[in-house]
Design a protein around this motif. Structure first.
Motif, PDB file in Angstrom:
ATOM      1  N   SER A   1       0.896  -1.236   0.043  1.00  0.00           N
ATOM      2  CA  SER A   1       0.035  -0.162  -0.017  1.00  0.00           C
ATOM      3  C   SER A   1       0.824   1.496   0.089  1.00  0.00           C
ATOM      4  O   SER A   1       0.557   2.336  -0.580  1.00  0.00           O
ATOM      5  CB  SER A   1      -1.005   0.089   1.118  1.00  0.00           C
ATOM      6  OG  SER A   1      -0.265  -0.232   2.301  1.00  0.00           O
ATOM      7  N   TRP A   2       2.153   1.288   0.347  1.00  0.00           N
ATOM      8  CA  TRP A   2       2.553   2.447   0.473  1.00  0.00           C
ATOM      9  C   TRP A   2       3.358   2.721  -0.828  1.00  0.00           C
ATOM     10  O   TRP A   2       3.916   3.926  -1.068  1.00  0.00           O
ATOM     11  CB  TRP A   2       3.491   2.813   1.780  1.00  0.00           C
ATOM     12  CG  TRP A   2       4.670   2.249   2.167  1.00  0.00           C
ATOM     13  CD1 TRP A   2       5.183   1.032   2.416  1.00  0.00           C
ATOM     14  CD2 TRP A   2       6.139   2.931   1.901  1.00  0.00           C
ATOM     15  NE1 TRP A   2       6.410   0.996   2.665  1.00  0.00           N
ATOM     16  CE2 TRP A   2       6.974   2.068   2.516  1.00  0.00           C
ATOM     17  CE3 TRP A   2       6.490   4.266   1.271  1.00  0.00           C
ATOM     18  CZ2 TRP A   2       8.513   2.343   2.120  1.00  0.00           C
ATOM     19  CZ3 TRP A   2       7.884   4.508   1.408  1.00  0.00           C
ATOM     20  CH2 TRP A   2       8.505   3.394   1.776  1.00  0.00           C
ATOM     21  N   MET A   3       3.142   2.043  -1.722  1.00  0.00           N
ATOM     22  CA  MET A   3       3.586   2.183  -3.036  1.00  0.00           C
ATOM     23  C   MET A   3       2.611   3.532  -3.512  1.00  0.00           C
ATOM     24  O   MET A   3       2.789   4.382  -4.463  1.00  0.00           O
ATOM     25  CB  MET A   3       3.522   1.310  -4.176  1.00  0.00           C
ATOM     26  CG  MET A   3       4.915   0.424  -3.803  1.00  0.00           C
ATOM     27  SD  MET A   3       4.557  -0.911  -5.324  1.00  0.00           S
ATOM     28  CE  MET A   3       5.897  -1.868  -4.718  1.00  0.00           C
TER      29      MET A   3
ATOM     30  N   LEU B   1      10.064   0.972  -5.838  1.00  0.00           N
ATOM     31  CA  LEU B   1       9.230   1.465  -4.694  1.00  0.00           C
ATOM     32  C   LEU B   1       7.930   1.946  -5.753  1.00  0.00           C
ATOM     33  O   LEU B   1       7.358   2.785  -5.285  1.00  0.00           O
ATOM     34  CB  LEU B   1       9.652   2.362  -4.032  1.00  0.00           C
ATOM     35  CG  LEU B   1       8.959   2.502  -2.521  1.00  0.00           C
ATOM     36  CD1 LEU B   1       8.837   1.312  -1.937  1.00  0.00           C
ATOM     37  CD2 LEU B   1       9.702   3.398  -1.578  1.00  0.00           C
ATOM     38  N   LEU B   2       7.886   1.331  -6.785  1.00  0.00           N
ATOM     39  CA  LEU B   2       6.598   1.637  -7.648  1.00  0.00           C
ATOM     40  C   LEU B   2       6.123   0.251  -8.195  1.00  0.00           C
ATOM     41  O   LEU B   2       6.891  -0.630  -8.288  1.00  0.00           O
ATOM     42  CB  LEU B   2       6.912   2.523  -8.684  1.00  0.00           C
ATOM     43  CG  LEU B   2       7.250   3.906  -8.361  1.00  0.00           C
ATOM     44  CD1 LEU B   2       7.897   4.644  -9.426  1.00  0.00           C
ATOM     45  CD2 LEU B   2       5.877   4.470  -8.056  1.00  0.00           C
ATOM     46  N   PRO B   3       4.956   0.321  -8.515  1.00  0.00           N
ATOM     47  CA  PRO B   3       4.154  -1.192  -9.039  1.00  0.00           C
ATOM     48  C   PRO B   3       4.424  -1.355 -10.422  1.00  0.00           C
ATOM     49  O   PRO B   3       4.929  -0.267 -11.115  1.00  0.00           O
ATOM     50  CB  PRO B   3       2.821  -0.946  -8.810  1.00  0.00           C
ATOM     51  CG  PRO B   3       2.507   0.761  -9.010  1.00  0.00           C
ATOM     52  CD  PRO B   3       3.656   1.182  -8.695  1.00  0.00           C
ATOM     53  N   THR B   4       4.515  -2.656 -10.743  1.00  0.00           N
ATOM     54  CA  THR B   4       4.789  -2.969 -12.102  1.00  0.00           C
ATOM     55  C   THR B   4       3.556  -3.721 -12.833  1.00  0.00           C
ATOM     56  O   THR B   4       2.706  -4.153 -11.766  1.00  0.00           O
ATOM     57  CB  THR B   4       5.907  -4.028 -12.512  1.00  0.00           C
ATOM     58  OG1 THR B   4       5.593  -5.005 -11.673  1.00  0.00           O
ATOM     59  CG2 THR B   4       7.031  -3.204 -12.159  1.00  0.00           C
TER      60      THR B   4
ATOM     61  N   GLY C   1       2.821  -2.664   5.171  1.00  0.00           N
ATOM     62  CA  GLY C   1       3.799  -2.454   4.025  1.00  0.00           C
ATOM     63  C   GLY C   1       5.127  -2.743   4.623  1.00  0.00           C
ATOM     64  O   GLY C   1       5.408  -2.466   5.756  1.00  0.00           O
ATOM     65  N   GLY C   2       6.173  -2.748   3.725  1.00  0.00           N
ATOM     66  CA  GLY C   2       7.469  -2.922   4.006  1.00  0.00           C
ATOM     67  C   GLY C   2       8.398  -2.295   2.837  1.00  0.00           C
ATOM     68  O   GLY C   2       7.759  -2.583   1.646  1.00  0.00           O
TER      69      GLY C   2
END
Lengths: 525, 525
Positions: A122-124, B185-188, B394-395
């Motif tokens: 979630s923190w993305m 630290l971003l989605p794909t 999150g982590g």
């Protein structure tokens, strides 16, 4: 308590208001009392923010609120750009951003059907305010979004990708190990070599591996509690030590409470939060000898940057040793600031060291070091499955063979002293550039600087603790700067951190960032 | 409470001894009371172990001790081989093992200088009693130690390597993603596809990713507590849900206490431990509506194997729903038992599903699923960094791009229904072989059997809960069997689990294991 610890404790007792109590305060009141003292220190520095009436808790709370509103309330205390200009620029840039990221938007629409907020973690979604970005790939210091926009990355995945994207020296051992088996639940020689390298680099002889610093700090707490037979923990305002109940806490003006929603609050009771750089407060809190562990970053890195006063960390070591308290230096972030972290740079002594974020490789592993006495204790209190309960350590994938092969390669081939010298030079270059912006625009600001890490400090003096650090930041401005930079090919740092030179950055990348910051500051001045 | 829940609760109330109380028991006594009831159930099944006098706590404690000593105390309750023969065989095999593993010994001597017990994660040392083994590599279903000995792996890294060593379908996407960046630290897009695949496979629509099931269960607890506004948790005796304070607990005869050393014990207070397969007990515990979450494996897998009674899991779903309690099915282990886990096999309904252990790939990732209502709630309570505190989730490395590429590949190309059918057939073959051993040697034993998982159950009836499961195991015998098998090219399962057919095993590997078990049982009979 003997020596300096005792003296500090005495002086501390004389400076706080005991609210009519003539004896030592109840232990439960300790956090409140030291923060009251801290409130007085803050007010002496920023008298314009002083809150004249109310209980200590209420005054501290109102002071914190005033810091948040410091544009109007604290003229001269911290630079704040004109709100309207910031908001207008932000709005313009958001429109431009949306126009450039149509494929990200389409992917978000799909993603929101299968993941909350459309992200796997979630923190993305929570560290920036512009529309969600999806990444297609990366190379060196840059990544590319799914619309084909390129970004020079100044955030480097919150210091988990400081080595850059695609690390040739790690790829070969990673592939070899994967082919040979990623994990056997048995050790490999790579673990022995990696632990030995860490010992040489960081000075502590014994090491254990986990997947993240949260896991490392959790184990450190358990070991420290077991050895000392004590339960309490000290952390410092502005800290970050991972997503652990004990450390996800804040002082609400009256008591220590969970910092996020959904936490049970049970273990908040065991944590004492103190201001950084206040040895007196620590000495007072240690006096009752109920504290198992003092857990601190060597410099606070999650509320801009707070450096320790000269002698502060040495003082922490001294007073923890004098009171039988264990000390852990959490280098999860600061390991990337210098060869061997700040521990080696400043020759720090501690009982434990925490490392995290795959040492900057983007891979999921972390580690913690300990003294030989502690290592011996851990070995003597191993958990023997279904026979003798030992200290609660470990996780199935901790220390897996793949991560050990990668850790070894990173330590042997990537994290060299030369490489750190190079990124430190880039960091200085960035800090010099930021100082030049302040001079050029006549801002009462300055650069943060430590090794590769820099950033714009909005107060004329560097912060010494969390409350001051909050004055040094301006969230609205940072949000606008992020989207301004994104539209011009740079991925800015998260608001709580600073930009950092990575192993993959070139001079030109750093210069481009400084130029953009200059342009942005001109735009909102 | 309505319907079945109420009825169960009433019947429960009538069967326990309220020790003179005519009203509902204090909430704090609940665990004690349900376990007292459970003690009576056990004694009715194993009267020879009954403890006639003392407090409930003392009687339960003594019963547990008698189970441990059941060779002499429980004739007929469970098969126990002759202690002397087991000990003699173990000694002979240990000598042989030491002679074969000289290089492991030399590596251990080096390793103990840099890691407690010489391993990167302590329970690599704690799950067996023979000298430490170090691994050089692996291929398919086998690994090789540093002395060149090969082992067919029946432990598969405690179910984190069920797909075998070196997985071609995963290697290519893993390497490609590493070159492109392990984490931004971003989605794909891989995350979107992986979450979608999990939704189709498991039936719950929304997914989040972590590094281990411990992290997933931690987040599930936080979400459940936030939604329900309640703090308590129910787990079942014999459970394993990761290294979380709330779940690392046991009932000591008087109250719920930490299961390992070094835990603070604070959060033990929030956990209620109940016997598996006892809906009455759960219904009674839910009656006060203080429980946020019931966390259970669909079958207990960490104390040999305990299957649910027909209707038990459906009953759990019903009474949790009736009392506004959330239900999580932890499939960290059982996901490897069937295509889509036991959730799909048995068409289970729940609020959350936990997956872990890299879905058997040996890689560090885990996931959890949730209903659309919960997914919506999570999205609405995101943490916005330094602005709005949300649920503590999150982590930094959770959901990293590398792990998402691997998760996608595993789900798309490896975890097929055909593959599960194949390993289930191998599991049946193993179970049939084990049943044949019992018949041949006239042992009052039988095989555990569920999909690919089997094992030798030392009681004539399958266990229905933890106390019975302990009767079904014999630690000394399992220790001796492990070293006996290691000397003959097989790496046996850990004592708390059972052997399992992996994706890489061939019929011959399974037959060889059964043959060795046969030989071993003949030796000690």
């Amino acid at each position: 308590m003997t020596g300096v610890g005792r003296d500090l404790s005495v002086s501390f007792r004389h400076t706080i208001d005991w609210s009519g109590h003539s004896t030592r305060p109840a232990k439960a009141d300790l956090s409140r009392l030291v923060l009251e003292r801290h409130y007085r220190v803050l007010v002496s520095r920023y008298p314009v923010l002083a809150v004249p009436t109310g209980s200590v808790g209420a005054r501290r709370k109102e002071f914190d609120r005033r810091i948040e509103l410091s544009t109007t309330l604290a003229p001269g205390a911290a630079y704040r750009a004109d709100r309207t200009r910031v908001a207008e620029l932000n709005q313009r840039e958001l429109e431009r951003f949306a126009a450039r990221t149509g494929r990200s938007k389409a992917l978000l629409d799909r993603a929101r059907n299968v993941m909350p907020a459309g992200t796997p973690m979630s923190w993305m979604s929570g560290y920036y305010m512009h529309p969600q970005l999806y990444v297609a790939g990366g190379e060196g210091a840059r990544f590319f979004d799914v619309d084909g926009n390129a970004y020079v990355d100044m955030n480097v995945a919150d210091l988990s990708a400081t080595l850059g994207y695609g690390i040739p020296a790690v790829e070969e051992p990673m592939v070899r190990q994967f082919r040979n088996g990623a994990h056997y639940l048995l050790p490999t020689e790579d673990a022995v070599v990696a632990a030995h390298s860490l010992g040489r680099l960081m000075g502590l002889p014994f090491w254990q591996f986990t997947l993240a610093a949260s896991g490392a700090n959790t184990e450190i707490m358990r070991i420290a509690r077991h050895i000392t037979g004590r339960r309490k923990l000290i952390v410092f305002e502005g800290k970050y030590h991972g997503h652990i109940e004990e450390t996800l806490v804040k002082f609400d003006g009256e008591r220590v409470v969970p910092e996020y929603q959904g936490l049970s609050g049970r273990r908040s009771e065991d944590t004492i939060i103190l201001p950084f750089n206040d040895l007196d407060a620590v000495a007072a809190a240690l006096e009752s000898r109920e504290v198992a562990l003092v857990l601190t970053e060597p410099a606070l890195t999650n509320c801009s940057l707070v450096l320790p006063d000269p002698g502060y960390l040495e003082g922490l070591r001294r007073i923890t040793a004098e009171t039988g308290t264990m000390l852990c230096i959490d280098e999860s972030h600061t390991f990337s600031f210098a060869y061997g972290g700040l521990t080696r740079l400043w020759n720090l002594q501690s009982d434990f060291i925490t490392l995290g974020k795959g040492l900057g490789s983007g891979l999921a592993f972390a580690a913690y070091g300990m003294t030989d006495t502690i290592g011996d204790h851990v070995e003597k209190h191993l958990d023997i499955l279904h026979r003798t309960p030992g200290i609660g350590l470990g996780g199935t994938l901790y220390g897996n063979a793949l991560s050990m092969a990668c850790a070894r390669a990173v330590l042997e081939h990537v994290l060299t002293e030369d490489a750190f010298n190079r990124i430190s030079a880039l960091g200085s270059r960035m800090a010099d550039g930021i100082d030049a912006i302040s001079r050029d625009l006549d801002l009462p600001c300055r650069a943060f600087r430590i090794g590769p890490r820099s950033g714009l400090c909005l107060t004329p003096e560097l912060p010494r603790n969390y409350a001051e650090a909050r004055l040094s930041m301006d969230l609205d401005m940072l949000d606008a700067r992020r989207v301004f930079m994104a539209n011009r090919g740079y991925w800015d740092c998260i608001v709580s951190a600073g930009p950092q030179a990575s192993f993959a950055h070139a001079k030109e990348d750093i210069d481009g960032y400084v130029d953009l910051m200059h342009e942005f500051m001109k735009n909102i001045k």
